[in-house]
Scaffold this motif. Structure first.
Motif, PDB file in Angstrom:
ATOM      1  N   GLN A 344       0.852  -1.202   0.000  1.00  0.00           N
ATOM      2  CA  GLN A 344       0.000   0.000   0.000  1.00  0.00           C
ATOM      3  C   GLN A 344       0.878   1.239   0.000  1.00  0.00           C
ATOM      4  OE1 GLN A 344      -2.677   0.028   3.346  1.00  0.00           O
ATOM      5  NE2 GLN A 344      -3.359  -2.046   2.919  1.00  0.00           N
ATOM      6  N   LYS A 345       0.515   2.215  -0.807  1.00  0.00           N
ATOM      7  CA  LYS A 345       1.359   3.404  -0.942  1.00  0.00           C
ATOM      8  C   LYS A 345       0.954   4.517   0.020  1.00  0.00           C
ATOM      9  CE  LYS A 345       3.336   1.000  -3.911  1.00  0.00           C
ATOM     10  NZ  LYS A 345       4.476   0.237  -3.405  1.00  0.00           N
ATOM     11  N   GLN A 346      -0.217   4.381   0.621  1.00  0.00           N
ATOM     12  CA  GLN A 346      -0.657   5.377   1.606  1.00  0.00           C
ATOM     13  C   GLN A 346      -1.388   4.673   2.741  1.00  0.00           C
ATOM     14  OE1 GLN A 346      -3.815   8.030   0.073  1.00  0.00           O
ATOM     15  NE2 GLN A 346      -3.826   6.797  -1.790  1.00  0.00           N
ATOM     16  N   SER A 347      -1.431   5.347   3.884  1.00  0.00           N
ATOM     17  CA  SER A 347      -2.105   4.768   5.045  1.00  0.00           C
ATOM     18  C   SER A 347      -3.599   5.087   4.976  1.00  0.00           C
ATOM     19  CB  SER A 347      -1.519   5.371   6.319  1.00  0.00           C
ATOM     20  OG  SER A 347      -2.380   5.140   7.403  1.00  0.00           O
ATOM     21  N   LYS A 348      -4.420   4.064   5.240  1.00  0.00           N
ATOM     22  CA  LYS A 348      -5.874   4.320   5.233  1.00  0.00           C
ATOM     23  C   LYS A 348      -6.271   5.203   6.419  1.00  0.00           C
ATOM     24  CE  LYS A 348      -7.619   0.234   2.817  1.00  0.00           C
ATOM     25  NZ  LYS A 348      -6.572  -0.799   2.731  1.00  0.00           N
ATOM     26  N   THR A 349      -5.442   5.215   7.446  1.00  0.00           N
ATOM     27  CA  THR A 349      -5.773   5.994   8.649  1.00  0.00           C
ATOM     28  C   THR A 349      -5.481   7.482   8.450  1.00  0.00           C
ATOM     29  OG1 THR A 349      -5.307   4.027   9.934  1.00  0.00           O
ATOM     30  CG2 THR A 349      -5.329   6.074  11.146  1.00  0.00           C
ATOM     31  N   LEU A 350      -4.576   7.790   7.548  1.00  0.00           N
ATOM     32  CA  LEU A 350      -4.345   9.196   7.171  1.00  0.00           C
ATOM     33  C   LEU A 350      -3.987   9.223   5.682  1.00  0.00           C
ATOM     34  CD1 LEU A 350      -4.163  12.151   7.661  1.00  0.00           C
ATOM     35  CD2 LEU A 350      -2.012  11.862   8.867  1.00  0.00           C
ATOM     36  N   PRO A 351      -5.031   9.088   4.842  1.00  0.00           N
ATOM     37  CA  PRO A 351      -4.767   9.020   3.397  1.00  0.00           C
ATOM     38  C   PRO A 351      -4.261  10.354   2.841  1.00  0.00           C
ATOM     39  CG  PRO A 351      -7.111   8.621   3.895  1.00  0.00           C
ATOM     40  CD  PRO A 351      -6.446   8.972   5.183  1.00  0.00           C
TER      41      PRO A 351
END
Ligand SMILES: NC(=O)C1=CN([C@@H]2O[C@H](COP(=O)(O)OP(=O)(O)OC[C@H]3O[C@@H](n4cnc5c(N)ncnc54)[C@H](OP(=O)(O)O)[C@@H]3O)[C@@H](O)[C@H]2O)C=CC1
Ligand SMILES: O=C1OC[C@@H](O)[C@H](O)[C@H]1O
Length: 393
Positions: A344-351
């Protein structure tokens, strides 16, 4: 079938200041001390723009393995093939140039808050990460606390009904005689050359609570950028000293009130007697978040059902007893590790999209307050030879 071998991430630490030390000590704790078994961290290299000796001292200071490499420049660190991800721990002024240096060298990046000085810089970093297929994340550690996860669960489960208002304050009480603030003018907290000021350093946490409760918890298609009304007092250095923001989310009829100040204190005696720094208020009740907005330690949940009686939940930060350490930054590091493991290239918690909207709110606040920062730190043109990358001060 899930592997029983933890996924290992090899970190490179860019800068050797206070938060670099705190974060690195957290990386070096045993994940089992927080009941994490699927990922682990190695610190393979540390760089200092001051000198190689400074990096070597840092490695000793944090008690990292003797194999950890010391570099006297950020350029050498980002070129190290053994590094998977760079932790950027310089002042806000430097984040854009340093994170670009790492991304353009093909490194994944975890970058300290505030992510950048301007929203345009944030957008440029995200475009770069996307085009190079790299992981990039803003290091707002508080979002990864079990306490924050619990708050988001309570909101999405409907325990508070519709959430209509969040009031969040992070203020540090450094008022001094004769109109001064108790930081030298050169300190990054007030120095405009280092993108100082209450908003970028502390206000980001007040905004984090507004966004966690009124934006992040909305379904994707319901998320809306807020209207912003700001009042800003400037210090004689040009940085903001007290900033208050009203964020209006029209579709949801909700308001966020984000407060920050270098003069007054959200917790005047550090003993929780001043009340909660954060109140998340819904039609059916509210959550009070107790403790500093960046590292809170207690929730008080008061609903109509509980008849005014508060359910109190305490959260302690686990310590690695062998190292006698545990600050709470390891959870964001674990998140970065899992994203790398899972591609994953970004965090779902702070997209990425949320980091952009938050930076846009800060841009607008500073615009309304007439706060401007020097061109060298606010440009969105990457320059590998910028003094911010070479350390020539
Ligand atoms: N998540 C959190 O809880 C916290 C986050 N932060 C964030 O971390 C960042 C760094 O803060 P902090 O560690 O307190 O800052 P420090 O001043 O303690 O450290 C910053 C480091 O950046 C490097 N640096 C490069 N150029 C400069 C320069 N011109 N002036 C000063 N330092 C420079 C230095 O390392 P070197 O010489 O080795 O290159 C320095 O040690 C900020 O963005 C801040 O917002 C800060 C505190 C808490
Ligand atoms: O991120 C932070 O959290 C703790 C504060 O003391 C510090 O100034 C800030 O950078």
């Amino acid at each position: 079938m899930a592997s029983s071998t933890p996924y290992t991430v090899r970190w490179g630490i860019l800068a050797t200041g206070w938060i670099a030390e705190t974060f690195t000590k957290d990386l070096l704790t045993n994940p089992a001390s927080r009941d994490v078994h699927d990922v682990r961290h190695e610190v393979v290299a540390v760089s200092s723009s001051s000198s190689k000796d400074r990096a070597a001292d840092f490695i000793k200071q944090v008690n990292a393995p003797s194999t950890t490499k010391a570099y006297g420049s950020y350029h050498e660190l980002v070129a190290d093939p053994d590094v998977d991800i760079i932790y950027v721990a310089t002042p806000h002024s430097h984040h854009f140039q340093n994170a670009m240096l790492a991304l353009t060298a093909g490194k994944n990046v975890l970058c300290e808050k505030s992510l950048t000085v301007t929203a345009a810089q944030t957008r440029k970093l995200i475009e770069t990460a996307r085009s190079k297929n790299l992981f990039f994340m803003e290091a707002v550690w508080t979002r990864y606390f079990p306490l924050s996860i619990k708050v988001r669960e309570l909101i999405t489960s409907g325990a508070l009904g519709n959430v209509y208002r969040t009031i969040a304050d992070l203020s540090v009480g450094r008022d001094a005689p004769e109109g001064k603030i108790d930081f030298p003018d050169s300190n990054r907290m007030v120095n405009a050359d280092l993108a100082g000021g209450a908003l970028l350093d502390l206000g980001i946490y007040a905004l984090t609570w507004v966004f966690q409760s009124l934006y992040h918890t909305q379904p994707e298609e319901e998320k809306e950028a807020p209207n912003v009304i700001a009042a800003v007092n400037k210090y004689h250095t040009g940085a903001d000293e007290t900033t208050s923001i009203i964020l209006q989310f029209p579709k949801h009829k909700s308001h966020g009130i984000a407060l920050t100040s270098l003069r007054v204190a959200s917790e005047p005696d550090n003993k929780d007697t001043a009340g909660a720094s954060i109140r998340i208020q819904g039609g059916l009740g509210e959550i009070q978040v107790v403790g500093p907005a960046y590292r809170p330690h207690q929730l008080r949940i008061i609903t109509k059902e509980s008849d005014g009686k508060a359910e109190v939940i305490d959260f302690t930060i686990p310590k690695d007893k062998e190292r006698d350490w545990g600050h709470g930054m390891f959870w964001e590091a674990d998140e970065a590790a899992r994203c790398l493991r899972d591609g994953q290239k970004q965090s779902k918690t702070l997209p990425w999209s949320e980091s952009i909207v938050i930076m846009e709110v800060m841009d607008e606040t500073l615009r309304q307050g007439g706060v401007t920062y020097p061109e060298v730190i606010s440009t969105d043109v990457f320059d590998p030879q910028s003094p911010l990358n070479t350390g020539k001060r």
